[in-house]
Design an enzyme around this catalytic site. Structure first.
Site, PDB file in Angstrom:
ATOM      1  N   ARG A  98       0.823  -1.212   0.000  1.00 48.86           N
ATOM      2  CA  ARG A  98       0.000   0.000   0.000  1.00 48.86           C
ATOM      3  C   ARG A  98       0.853   1.256   0.000  1.00 48.86           C
ATOM      4  NH1 ARG A  98      -4.824  -2.221   4.052  1.00 48.86           N
ATOM      5  NH2 ARG A  98      -5.963  -3.302   2.377  1.00 48.86           N
TER       6      ARG A  98
ATOM      7  N   TYR B 185      -6.029  -1.158  -6.896  1.00 47.05           N
ATOM      8  CA  TYR B 185      -5.471  -2.376  -6.287  1.00 47.05           C
ATOM      9  C   TYR B 185      -4.842  -2.112  -4.928  1.00 47.05           C
ATOM     10  CZ  TYR B 185      -1.068  -1.297  -8.959  1.00 47.05           C
ATOM     11  OH  TYR B 185       0.050  -0.733  -9.520  1.00 47.05           O
ATOM     12  N   GLU B 186      -4.555  -3.229  -4.237  1.00 52.09           N
ATOM     13  CA  GLU B 186      -4.119  -3.226  -2.830  1.00 52.09           C
ATOM     14  C   GLU B 186      -5.155  -2.583  -1.921  1.00 52.09           C
ATOM     15  OE1 GLU B 186      -1.908  -5.162  -2.430  1.00 52.09           O
ATOM     16  OE2 GLU B 186      -1.027  -5.189  -4.426  1.00 52.09           O
ATOM     17  N   GLY B 187      -6.419  -2.769  -2.250  1.00 51.23           N
ATOM     18  CA  GLY B 187      -7.515  -2.173  -1.498  1.00 51.23           C
ATOM     19  C   GLY B 187      -7.913  -0.870  -2.142  1.00 51.23           C
TER      20      GLY B 187
END
Length: 602
Positions: free
Chosen positions: A296, A440-442
């Protein structure tokens, strides 16, 4: 054709006068980060990415990756040779543990290099980036045997690494995963399932790829509590480190994406592949979060990296392109038209890009320093403070960094007018590449909910109170300098808006949780505004001091530019804090009132 020059001078200014790298020489690993060494990393690293990686950026976008009939993947022309040079030069080992072959430089120094690599070629940078995340997870959770078997070759860059979370039926809700891990009776497991959106899942850059895979063991709860983490090599590794037979894991297909074409985003099929448990059974999510948190922060850096190179190109274009005349009359009467720089709205777009990229660079590097201090600071109190701050700011750096990165990329494209929409100029690629970082990555909405739903209340609000205290103390200290007094006053007011919004959540979130959900993204951006404002206060304070001292290293033009941009941030950006607070206090009623069937009024 686009161009890119690594912002070495600005990075050096931030490391020396915002992060205060030299002030942490007593921290383990920092003694080696002498000014000369750091300068060499910035200069030589910048030269490497500009000369080797940047020329491959458009090539990678145009050619993409190819899945072959045997399930292998061929990367774009030039990538394999560039990766060989990357490994031989040791760029991937900068902050890796010395015990496994790394240089163990401060993470903050390697973060500076990673920004340059992302700006030069985001798709390429993702290959070693994913490996670094896998390394971080194995360093913390891997057994001594796993570390000895995999980490030296992963640190050197000879082997790659991935994280395998997402499946067709689940993204954010990992409790829905179906991949299974059946014990083989010898300590290994048989992994079966399909993972999607796996960045660098298969490629030809390394001899092996070490996959970290989430799966559920027999009898595990059908929720996130039942998830375990497994290490699954693409090619089996003998006890002597020699590569053996191919494991039963393959690339089923490559996703056809909007951007980052040079990175292979794969559907990965695990057909009874052999894997080994990492850490404790049914504790996989905690282990994977080590990798996800690193990722993140890396994705937030992607927002900055793409914004920087898009911004640089927009500046060059505005200097060269002649259209129209200045509102006050011709700036260059001998020319048929003035450059775009005479137009206030073009200036506005470029100033916003400059203010946010330089502010985010400082915030990303300050955040990277907290990662170092969390693990290496001398006292428990300092380690705890760093852990609190980076835990609080990780969703902000990811969410705000990538939202602003995409916004700056599209604004830079706008400066080009119609040419920005044409492929040859390269700007449309930056817009396409930047877009994924918000997802992406949340997704950024998930980041916002992590911030307001978990991080604010964690440990009784200890982290956010510490952040408030830092901003309050530094604004108070800066009021005495005429060069920073206005910025300090406006930042203090913005801090008040953030504190009021926090109290509003406390008063209204329990009554109706949707109030928190409806205001989460606005709150994340409000905190990002204050955090970036803090960075600008530090930069302005340093610039004012250096200018008064007659500093020759950065020069008066650079320092004046810092002060003017800080004023722009104060006058044109910080006022957004009040509007964000009012959005938050608008609550959830209007957001949630309309029935789903009324969203399409036929």
């Amino acid at each position: 054709m686009p161009q890119y020059t690594p912002p070495v001078r600005d990075t050096r200014f931030v490391l020396e006068h915002v992060v205060g790298l030299n002030a942490h020489a007593n921290v383990r690993g920092f003694a080696a980060a002498t000014p000369d060494t750091v300068d060499a990393v910035l200069e030589e690293g910048g030269r490497f990415v500009a000369e080797v990686l940047f020329p491959l950026n458009q090539i990678g976008d145009q050619h993409g990756c190819t899945r072959n009939d045997d399930g292998t993947v061929t990367t774009p022309p030039g990538f394999k040779e560039a990766y060989r040079q990357f490994v031989e030069s040791g760029w991937g080992t900068l902050s890796a543990p010395e015990a496994f072959g790394g240089q163990e430089m401060p993470h903050v120094v390697s973060t500076a290099f990673q920004e340059y690599m992302i700006s030069a070629n985001m798709a390429f940078a993702m290959y070693p980036g994913l490996a670094h995340g896998a390394i971080a997870a194995l360093v913390v959770k891997g057994s001594p045997e796993q570390q000895a078997k995999y980490l030296p070759k992963m640190v050197s860059g000879e082997w790659g690494g991935t994280m395998n979370l997402t499946e067709p039926q689940c993204g954010t809700d990992l409790g829905l995963i179906r991949t299974r891990a059946e014990p083989n009776g010898d300590g290994s497991y048989r992994i079966t399932g399909t993972k999607i959106f796996i960045s660098a899942g298969e490629h030809d850059l390394t001899d092996n790829i070490i996959h970290l895979v989430l799966a559920k063991t027999p009898g595990a709860p059908e929720s996130s509590k039942g998830i375990s983490l497994f290490v699954v090599p693409k090619v089996m590794v003998g006890d002597d480190g020699v590569l053996g037979a191919r494991n039963a894991v393959s690339c089923g297909s490559i996703e056809h994406k909007m951007g980052i074409h040079g990175n292979s985003t794969c559907v990965m099929n695990y057909d009874g592949a052999t894997g080994w448990l990492v850490g404790e059974e049914m504790k996989g999510l905690a282990a994977m979060f080590i990798m996800m948190n690193a990722a993140r922060l890396g994705v937030g850096l992607q927002g900055l990296g793409v914004a920087e190179t898009a911004y640089q190109n927009a500046v060059h274009y505005a200097r060269d392109r002649r259209q129209g005349r200045a509102l006050a009359g011709p700036a260059e009467p001998n020319e048929k038209a003035d450059t775009l720089f005479v137009h206030p709205d073009v200036r506005r777009m470029l100033m916003e890009g400059k203010a946010w990229t330089e502010g985010l660079r400082a915030l990303c590097l300050w955040g990277a320093l907290q990662v170092d201090l969390e693990h290496k600071a001398e006292t428990e109190e300092d380690r705890q403070m760093a852990a609190d701050l980076i835990g609080l700011l990780t969703p902000v750096i990811k969410g705000v960094g990538t939202d602003k990165g995409y916004e700056i990329a599209t604004t830079a494209q706008q400066v080009y007018g119609g040419h920005g929409y044409i492929q040859e100029w390269g700007m449309e690629q930056y817009v396409r590449d930047a877009r994924i970082a918000q997802i992406y990555e949340g997704t950024n909405g998930v980041q916002a909910m992590d911030l307001v739903g978990r991080k604010l209340a964690q440990n009784g609000g200890r982290a956010v109170q510490a952040f408030f205290r830092i901003v309050a103390e530094e604004t108070a200290a800066a009021k005495g300098d005429a060069a920073t007094a206005d910025l300090a006053g406006r930042l203090k007011k913005s801090l008040g808006e953030l504190q009021a919004a926090t109290m509003w959540f406390m008063a209204n979130g329990m009554k109706n949780p949707d109030n928190v959900g409806a205001g989460a993204v606005s709150y994340m951006h409000l905190m990002g505004l204050v955090a970036t404002g803090l960075m600008w206060l530090r930069m302005a304070t340093a610039a004012s001091r250096l200018k008064a001292d007659g500093d020759a290293q950065f020069g008066p033009a650079f320092l004046d530019a810092k002060l003017v941009t800080a004023r722009f941030f104060a006058e044109r950006v910080l006022p957004e804090a009040g509007a964000l607070r009012r959005k938050i206090e608008g609550g959830a009623e209007a957001v949630m009132a309309l029935p789903p069937e009324m969203f399409l009024a036929a």
